[in-house]
Design an enzyme around this catalytic site. Structure first.
Site, PDB file in Angstrom:
ATOM      1  N   LYS A 173      -5.366  -9.681  -6.306  1.00  0.00           N
ATOM      2  CA  LYS A 173      -6.484 -10.025  -5.521  1.00  0.00           C
ATOM      3  C   LYS A 173      -7.490  -8.806  -5.938  1.00  0.00           C
ATOM      4  O   LYS A 173      -7.102  -7.620  -6.410  1.00  0.00           O
ATOM      5  CB  LYS A 173      -5.990  -9.719  -4.086  1.00  0.00           C
ATOM      6  CG  LYS A 173      -6.876  -9.599  -3.190  1.00  0.00           C
ATOM      7  CD  LYS A 173      -6.323  -9.255  -1.659  1.00  0.00           C
ATOM      8  CE  LYS A 173      -6.504  -7.720  -1.332  1.00  0.00           C
ATOM      9  NZ  LYS A 173      -7.425  -7.465  -0.153  1.00  0.00           N
ATOM     10  N   LYS A 211     -11.144  -3.434  -3.749  1.00  0.00           N
ATOM     11  CA  LYS A 211     -11.983  -2.157  -3.558  1.00  0.00           C
ATOM     12  C   LYS A 211     -11.112  -1.163  -4.228  1.00  0.00           C
ATOM     13  O   LYS A 211     -11.753  -0.292  -4.999  1.00  0.00           O
ATOM     14  CB  LYS A 211     -12.140  -1.733  -2.326  1.00  0.00           C
ATOM     15  CG  LYS A 211     -13.297  -2.602  -1.255  1.00  0.00           C
ATOM     16  CD  LYS A 211     -13.655  -1.804  -0.343  1.00  0.00           C
ATOM     17  CE  LYS A 211     -13.892  -2.613   0.895  1.00  0.00           C
ATOM     18  NZ  LYS A 211     -12.596  -2.628   1.729  1.00  0.00           N
ATOM     19  N   LYS A 251       0.731  -1.177   0.213  1.00  0.00           N
ATOM     20  CA  LYS A 251      -0.038   0.226   0.114  1.00  0.00           C
ATOM     21  C   LYS A 251       0.860   1.297   0.063  1.00  0.00           C
ATOM     22  O   LYS A 251       0.474   2.311  -0.394  1.00  0.00           O
ATOM     23  CB  LYS A 251      -0.963   0.011   1.176  1.00  0.00           C
ATOM     24  CG  LYS A 251      -1.999  -1.295   0.900  1.00  0.00           C
ATOM     25  CD  LYS A 251      -3.374  -0.850   1.905  1.00  0.00           C
ATOM     26  CE  LYS A 251      -4.438  -1.719   1.441  1.00  0.00           C
ATOM     27  NZ  LYS A 251      -5.462  -1.748   2.235  1.00  0.00           N
TER      28      LYS A 251
HETATM   29  N1  AQP Z   1      -9.876 -10.593  -3.041  1.00  0.00           N
HETATM   30  C1  AQP Z   1     -10.228 -11.084  -1.771  1.00  0.00           C
HETATM   31  N2  AQP Z   1     -10.478 -12.504  -1.528  1.00  0.00           N
HETATM   32  C2  AQP Z   1     -10.945 -13.116  -0.550  1.00  0.00           C
HETATM   33  N3  AQP Z   1     -11.253 -12.090   0.956  1.00  0.00           N
HETATM   34  C3  AQP Z   1     -10.899 -10.665   0.242  1.00  0.00           C
HETATM   35  N4  AQP Z   1     -10.870 -10.006   1.487  1.00  0.00           N
HETATM   36  C4  AQP Z   1     -10.549  -8.705   0.756  1.00  0.00           C
HETATM   37  N5  AQP Z   1     -10.140  -8.860  -0.367  1.00  0.00           N
HETATM   38  C5  AQP Z   1     -10.429 -10.159  -0.556  1.00  0.00           C
HETATM   39  C6  AQP Z   1     -11.337  -9.825   2.938  1.00  0.00           C
HETATM   40  O1  AQP Z   1     -12.377  -8.908   2.890  1.00  0.00           O
HETATM   41  C7  AQP Z   1     -12.404  -8.577   4.329  1.00  0.00           C
HETATM   42  C8  AQP Z   1     -12.682  -7.188   4.513  1.00  0.00           C
HETATM   43  O2  AQP Z   1     -11.375  -6.501   3.722  1.00  0.00           O
HETATM   44  P1  AQP Z   1     -11.279  -4.991   3.954  1.00  0.00           P
HETATM   45  O3  AQP Z   1     -12.128  -4.081   3.531  1.00  0.00           O
HETATM   46  O4  AQP Z   1     -11.072  -4.835   5.616  1.00  0.00           O
HETATM   47  O5  AQP Z   1      -9.730  -4.641   3.320  1.00  0.00           O
HETATM   48  P2  AQP Z   1      -8.642  -5.489   2.399  1.00  0.00           P
HETATM   49  O6  AQP Z   1      -8.300  -6.803   2.817  1.00  0.00           O
HETATM   50  O7  AQP Z   1      -7.696  -4.494   2.047  1.00  0.00           O
HETATM   51  O8  AQP Z   1     -10.068  -5.443   1.229  1.00  0.00           O
HETATM   52  P3  AQP Z   1      -9.911  -4.785  -0.166  1.00  0.00           P
HETATM   53  O9  AQP Z   1     -11.152  -4.865  -1.160  1.00  0.00           O
HETATM   54  O10 AQP Z   1      -8.510  -4.927  -1.033  1.00  0.00           O
HETATM   55  O11 AQP Z   1      -9.731  -3.298   0.238  1.00  0.00           O
HETATM   56  P4  AQP Z   1      -8.797  -1.808  -0.238  1.00  0.00           P
HETATM   57  O12 AQP Z   1      -8.688  -1.729  -1.472  1.00  0.00           O
HETATM   58  O13 AQP Z   1      -9.620  -0.872   0.657  1.00  0.00           O
HETATM   59  O14 AQP Z   1      -7.381  -2.479   0.318  1.00  0.00           O
HETATM   60  C9  AQP Z   1     -10.999  -9.212   4.826  1.00  0.00           C
HETATM   61  O15 AQP Z   1     -11.229 -10.253   5.681  1.00  0.00           O
HETATM   62  C10 AQP Z   1     -10.124  -9.530   3.704  1.00  0.00           C
HETATM   63  O16 AQP Z   1      -9.288 -10.542   4.089  1.00  0.00           O
END
Ligand code: AQP
Length: 354
Positions: free
Chosen positions: A217, A220, A115
């Protein structure tokens, strides 16, 4: 040996549209765990300002995550649904954990490296300290089980390291205050205030990948909306995104082994399997030998069937913000009562006067 009372805790950041990865990797597990556990599910808004400080409609984002929890089947009366900033004890315990954790531990976190990118000096201090706040989120309730996607594994290992160091450094005070619990860590008996959290990563879709690149992955914050299926996407958008999803020219294999080295095919089959509660092998026994031109429409139908009731319910809930706010307020009050008790004990263990 006594043990900690089982408690499930997990959180989701209000950083944008929730997607299929969040749903399959996390929220669907939250729903399943409710039947047999005491569960706390949190919209982690304090985390959302670590990578990007200013958000256009943070209140709306917080409400939409709460709506997604409830629309997916989380019961906010039997369990607790709230937003993190409503319980100041998360930040209070995170400060203490900042003093427990070592800078070297934080520097090893791959999510920070990803990040922060190349411009690390310019990343916020909050982004570096993120895993310490995450440990506090769980441990302020002395949470024992944490359902998350695969990307959070390293952060949970760090939460265990923080808990262990706190337990060992304060072992005499934990005993003196009578607040500890005897546990076994491996073969070693430890008198612990904080439990060793158990990650719950297993599941049909621990890592859903981007529809545009099967090695990345689904996220968002990916600039391409075509890379993910959002929970708020309508049927037409889901259909467009799956039709445009990157694939290779080969037909689907008949056995899971044949997906090796074909990340996009593996991802789409994995999504189909997770959405239909079947194994990849079982899906391939039906679709093996067929082209993506046949498989993709079947995946569209399945995704729309599973997601559209959730989307409709989310929209209905989002139209009644007073109702969502009341749920969050009520959850916040119940969470705060538990967190206050922990912080009073932690202060006593450390030796603060209050
Ligand atoms: N691609 C994924 N596959 C499976 N699980 C996922 N999670 C996120 N992406 C995937 C799981 O969703 C939960 C919430 O995630 P988060 O919003 O707290 O943060 P993150 O993991 O950083 O998710 P994003 O979508 O990638 O958000 P951004 O882009 O903001 O960083 C967690 O349990 C995560 O493991």
């Amino acid at each position: 040996m006594t043990a900690f009372k089982p408690l499930v805790f997990s959180g989701v950041q209000p950083t944008g549209n929730l997607h299929l990865g969040n749903y399959l990797g996390a929220i669907r597990k939250f729903v399943a765990l409710q039947a047999d556990n005491d569960c706390i599910y949190c919209v982690v808004d304090l985390h959302s300002i670590t990578a990007q400080l200013v958000h256009e409609d943070l209140k709306g984002q917080i409400r939409s995550i709460a709506a997604a929890f409830i629309a997916s089947g989380i019961d906010p009366e039997k369990h607790i649904v709230f937003n993190q900033s409503a319980v100041p004890q998360h930040a209070e315990l995170a400060w203490i954990f900042n003093c427990v954790a070592r800078i070297g531990w934080m520097n090893r976190m791959t999510q920070f490296k990803d990040k922060a990118g190349k411009d690390r000096e310019n990343a916020s201090l909050g982004l570096l300290a993120y895993p310490s706040l995450m440990a506090a989120d769980i441990l302020v309730y002395r949470g024992t089980h944490v359902p998350v996607g695969d990307d959070q594994k390293q952060h949970l290992e760090l939460a265990r390291d923080i808990a262990m160091k706190f337990n060992l450094d304060f072992r005499d005070n934990i005993r003196a205050t009578g607040t500890g619990v005897d546990i076994l860590v491996g073969d070693e008996p430890v008198h612990a205030y904080f439990p060793m959290v158990e990650p719950m990563i297993e599941g049909p879709a621990p890592r859903v990948m981007s529809l545009r690149d099967g090695t990345k992955k689904m996220s968002k914050s990916d600039p391409s909306d075509l890379s993910r299926i959002n929970l708020m996407d309508d049927a037409e958008t889901i259909s467009k995104k799956i039709r445009k999803a990157k694939t290779d020219p080969e037909a689907l294999p008949s056995e899971a082994e044949g997906l090796k080295g074909r990340p996009e095919a593996e991802n789409l089959v994995g999504i189909y399997a997770a959405l239909s509660d079947r194994s990849k092998a079982d899906v391939l026994s039906e679709f093996g030998g067929q082209q993506f031109s046949t498989f993709k429409p079947a995946l569209v139908d399945l995704a729309v069937t599973v997601l559209s009731p959730i989307t409709a319910e989310m929209r209905r809930l989002m139209d009644d913000t007073a109702h969502i706010d009341a749920i969050l307020r009520n959850g916040g009050e119940r969470a705060r009562a538990r967190a206050e008790k922990t912080m009073a004990e932690v202060s006593d263990i450390i030796g603060f006067l209050r």
